[in-house]
Enzyme design. Structure first.
Site, short mmCIF file in Angstrom:
data_model
loop_
_atom_site.label_atom_id
_atom_site.label_comp_id
_atom_site.label_asym_id
_atom_site.label_seq_id
_atom_site.Cartn_x
_atom_site.Cartn_y
_atom_site.Cartn_z
N ALA A 168 39.45 23.00 -76.73
CA ALA A 168 38.02 23.27 -76.83
C ALA A 168 37.79 24.69 -77.34
O ALA A 168 36.75 24.98 -77.95
CB ALA A 168 37.34 23.09 -75.48
N SER A 200 31.66 23.64 -70.96
CA SER A 200 31.01 22.49 -71.62
C SER A 200 30.01 21.81 -70.69
O SER A 200 28.92 21.42 -71.12
CB SER A 200 32.07 21.47 -72.05
OG SER A 200 32.87 22.00 -73.06
N GLY A 240 37.68 15.36 -75.21
CA GLY A 240 38.24 16.57 -74.61
C GLY A 240 37.19 17.32 -73.84
O GLY A 240 36.18 16.75 -73.41
N CYS A 241 37.44 18.62 -73.65
CA CYS A 241 36.54 19.41 -72.82
C CYS A 241 35.42 19.97 -73.67
O CYS A 241 35.25 21.18 -73.77
CB CYS A 241 37.33 20.51 -72.13
SG CYS A 241 38.74 19.84 -71.24
N VAL A 242 34.68 19.09 -74.32
CA VAL A 242 33.59 19.54 -75.19
C VAL A 242 32.32 18.76 -74.90
O VAL A 242 32.38 17.71 -74.27
CB VAL A 242 33.94 19.37 -76.68
CG1 VAL A 242 35.08 20.27 -77.05
CG2 VAL A 242 34.26 17.93 -77.01
#
Lengths: 519, 110
Positions: free
Chosen positions: A240, A465, B108-110
Site C-alpha cells: 500500500a 486506509s 490489499g491494504c487500500v
C-alpha cells in the site's frame, strides 16, 4: 457498488456501553473465497464432504499444536470483564461481539467433542454440535473480530480472542470455507510478490515517479532503489506504501531518512510486501511461506540489515515470529536488531543528531497518534519496554511542534482498533468497519474539540486506509489521517548531494548490478 | 450480477467488477455509471482511458500518485490531486474508476 447504506452511530462526549441487541449483526459476513482463491493456499476449493468430522479433526490438531488454545477453551470463568471492551460490541450492540460471546461460539463446540461432560451431558455444560447453523455463525462472527487483542488486556486469565478467531478461520479454511479478501490476497503474494499484485515494472515506474517528485520539491536527488544487489539495508514495506495515500508519503519519508543516514538501501520485487495475511487466517504454513520470501530476497540481494516500514501486523510477525518463520539470520550484521522498525531507525538518527529537522514545516497541523493494535499489544520496539509506544511519539514530537495524546483509556496498550484490522478491510464489511470505528472516532473527536487536534498519525497501512474510508462517515475529512514518516518527510532538511545537478542519464551505470527480474 | 450493454450481457463478480477485462467496451462504463446515478463527462473518460492504457502496460491499476501526476500533467496542476479525482469518482478513483474501466479491483491494504 453503492456506498454502504447504514446508520452511523452519533458521536458523544463519552462512550456509552450499549444494551445488547441479539443477532443484530448476524447478516454481516464477507464474501466467501472461490476455489481459485483457496487452492493456491493449500485449502479445498469448496465445502468438503464430511465437513463436520474434518473440522473437528482440524480442531483437535490445533488443540494439540497450540497449548494456548486449549487453555483459552478451558479457562474462562465468565467474570464479564471483557464484555464492554470490544470496539465491535460497542459499535454494533451484538452480544456475540462481546469477546466472551465470540469465544463461546468455539467453546461450545470444544466442550461437545473434547470434554467428557460435554460428550455425555451436553445440555448441562453448554456444549453444542457443530451444525451448519453453528458454522454459519462462526463464519459471520469470526469475521467480526479484528484480532486486536484489546479484550485480552482486561481478561484476568489473559484469554486471547485473536488466537481463537485465527484458529476458527484456520478450521474453516481446511473444510473449504475461506474468506475471499484474505485468501485472494495471499495468492497474489505467491504469484506476484505483494498484496496489491504490483508487478516489478509497475513498482519501478512508481519509484521513479517518486524520485522525480522529491527532486522537483527539494532539488535533491533522493533514490528509491529496488533489487539493488549489495545494498546494506533491505526495506520491507506494505505494498500500500507504493499505491495509496497517505501511505506513499510515508515511503517518501523513509527514502529521505536513508538518504540523510548515508546508508545504501533497497526494496525488493520478490519481497515487495511486509504484510502477512497468513497470520489473519491463522495459517502457520501460509504465514511461513509468505515470510520465506523476505529471507530469499535478503540472501539474493546480499543485504546486511532488514528494516520494516509502517505496517502494524507485519511488525508483529516480524518482531515476534520472523526468527522461527524464516531464520536463522546469521548472515546479517549482528550489531543491529533483526528486524528493525523504520521508526526505531529514524529515532536513532534523531538521538544522534544526524537529522536536520525543521519542525515548523508541520505547523499547519496539530497531531495526535493512533497506536495500532498489533504494534501496541503484540510487539515491542527498540531496547526498552514500552518502546512501541514511546518511539513513534518521540519521532512525531521531534518533527512537529503541536502534539496531544487522546484519552489515556484509548491509547497505548488500551488502544482501540481502527475497525478494519485482522483481514476485515474489505468493502463487503463496510457496516462493521464504520461501526467498529466508533470508539476511536469518539476519542479523536474529543481531542479535536478539546485540544484543537487536526490530524492523526499512524504506522499501519490498514489503519491508514480504514480511517481514509471511515472518517467521512463521521463528518471528518479523509486527509486527517497521516503517516508518521510523512511528518518526518515534511520536516527533514535534505543535504544536497554531488549528483544533484547531473543528468540522470549519466549515472545509470551503477544500476547494472540490479538483480534479475523474476516477474 | 451481469450487466447488459446494447443487448449484450457482461459477467461481473459479486462486487460488480467485470469478470473479463478483455470484454470491455466503452458502453460498460456508461452503464455502470448510470447505475450509480453518475453522468460520465469528458473528464471522467480521460481518467478511464488513462487507467486502461496504464493497465495494458503494467497489468495493474496505477498508484494514486501516478494517476494524480498524469492528470496534473495533462489537465493542469490544480487538477493533479486526489480531491479532484474524488470529485469525479466519489467512491474513490482506485475503486470506482477502475470498475468502470473494466479493471480488476485493487486488493490489499487500500
Amino acid at each position: 457498488m453503492a456506498k454502504a447504506n447504514l446508520e452511523v452511530p452519533e458521536l458523544q462526549p463519552y462512550l456509552e456501553i450499549p444494551e445488547v441487541v441479539p443477532g443484530v449483526m448476524a447478516h454481516s459476513r464477507p464474501f466467501v473465497a472461490k476455489p481459485d482463491h483457496q487452492e493456491p493456499l493449500g485449502f479445498p476449493g469448496e465445502l468438503v464432504d464430511d465437513w463436520q468430522n474434518k473440522a473437528i479433526a482440524k480442531f483437535g490438531d490445533l488443540l494439540g499444536r497450540y497449548r494456548s488454545l486449549q487453555v483459552y477453551m478451558d479457562a474462562c470463568v465468565k467474570c464479564g470483564s471483557c464484555t464492554d471492551k470490544c470496539h465491535y460490541y460497542i459499535g454494533t450492540k451484538d452480544p456475540k461481539n462481546m469477546p466472551v460471546g465470540r469465544q463461546d461460539l468455539m467453546r461450545k463446540v470444544y466442550r461437545r467433542y473434547f470434554t467428557l461432560p460435554g460428550k455425555w451431558f451436553p445440555k448441562l455444560v453448554g456444549a453444542e454440535d457443530l451444525t451448519k447453523e453453528v458454522l454459519d455463525d462462526w463464519y459471520s462472527y469470526f469475521h467480526q473480530c479484528s484480532q486486536c487483542r484489546r479484550c485480552s488486556v482486561f481478561c484476568p486469565y489473559g484469554i486471547d480472542t485473536a488466537e481463537i478467531s485465527m484458529a476458527a478461520r484456520e478450521i474453516m479454511d481446511h473444510i473449504g470455507v475461506g474468506q475471499k479478501y484474505c485468501n485472494e490476497i495471499i495468492g497474489k503474494v505467491y504469484k506476484i510478490g505483494n498484496n496489491l499484485g504490483l508487478p516489478g515494472p509497475a513498482l519501478r515506474d512508481t519509484l521513479e515517479g517518486l524520485e522525480e517528485d522529491v527532486y522537483d520539491d527539494t532539488g535533491v536527488k533522493v533514490r528509491y532503489p529496488i533489487d539493488k544487489v549489495g545494498a546494506e539495508i533491505l526495506l520491507v514495506t506494505p505494498s500500500a506504501d507504493f499505491f495509496a495515500e497517505p501511505h506513499v508519503d510515508g515511503l517518501v519519508g523513509y527514502g529521505k531518512v536513508f538518504h540523510e543516514a548515508g546508508v545504501s538501501w533497497t526494496l525488493s520485487t520478490h519481497a515487495s510486501e511486509a504484510a502477512n495475511f497468513g497470520m489473519f487466517i491463522g495459517s502457520y504454513e501460509n504465514m511461513r511461506r509468505v515470510s520465506q520470501r523476505i529471507r530469499e530476497a535478503a540472501i539474493q540481494l546480499k543485504v546486511k540489515r532488514i528494516v520494516f516500514g509502517e505496517c502494524g501486523h507485519a511488525w508483529r510477525v516480524a518482531y515476534s515470529f520472523l526468527n522461527t518463520l524464516a531464520g536463522p539470520w546469521d548472515f546479517l550484521d549482528p550489531r543491529y536488531p533483526v528486524p528493525q522498525h523504520i521508526c526505531e531507525f529514524t529515532h536513532d538518527l534523531i538521538q544522534q543528531g544526524k537529522l536536520n529537522l525543521d519542525k515548523s514545516q508541520n505547523d499547519d497541523m496539530v497531531l495526535t497518534y493512533h497506536d495500532s493494535c498489533n504494534v501496541a499489544r503484540a510487539s515491542r520496539m527498540g531496547p526498552t519496554p514500552g518502546g512501541q509506544f514511546d518511539i513513534p511519539r518521540a519521532v512525531i514530537q521531534a518533527v512537529c511542534n503541536h502534539f496531544h495524546d487522546m484519552d489515556e483509556e484509548t491509547i497505548r496498550e488500551r488502544t482501540f482498533c481502527c475497525g478494519g484490522g485482522g483481514g476485515l478491510l474489505t468493502d463487503d464489511l463496510m457496516e462493521l468497519r464504520v461501526k467498529g470505528a466508533l470508539p476511536r472516532m469518539t476519542a479523536l473527536n474529543n481531542v479535536m474539540q478539546e485540544k484543537g487536534v487536526t490530524h492523526m498519525a499512524a504506522i499501519c497501512a490498514i489503519c491508514k486506509s480504514q480511517f481514509t474510508k471511515v472518517l467521512p462517515y463521521y463528518g471528518m475529512e479523509m486527509e486527517q489521517i497521516v503517516s508518521v514518516h510523512q511528518l518526518v518527510s515534511n520536516a527533514i532538511v535534505l543535504t544536497p548531494g554531488e549528483d544533484d545537478d547531473l543528468d540522470d542519464e549519466d549515472e545509470e551505470e551503477d544500476d547494472d548490478e540490479s538483480a534479475d527480474d523474476e516477474d | 450480477m451481469p450487466i447488459v450493454v446494447d443487448g449484450k450481457t457482461f459477467e461481473t463478480d459479486e462486487e460488480g467488477y467485470l469478470a473479463n477485462i478483455n470484454d470491455w467496451v466503452p458502453g460498460v462504463a456508461s452503464v455502470m455509471a448510470k447505475e450509480d446515478d453518475l453522468e460520465l463527462t469528458e473528464e471522467h473518460w480521460d481518467i478511464i482511458n488513462f487507467l486502461r492504457e496504464y493497465y495494458e502496460e503494467y497489468q495493474i491499476a496505477p498508484a494514486v500518485r501516478v494517476l494524480t501526476k498524469a492528470v496534473g500533467k495533462k489537465l493542469g496542476k490544480d487538477k493533479g490531486n486526489s480531491k479532484y479525482l474524488y470529485g469525479l469518482f466519489p467512491y474513490g478513483p482506485a475503486k470506482q474508476a477502475c470498475r468502470y474501466a473494466g479493471l480488476p479491483k485493487p486488493t490489499g491494504c487500500v
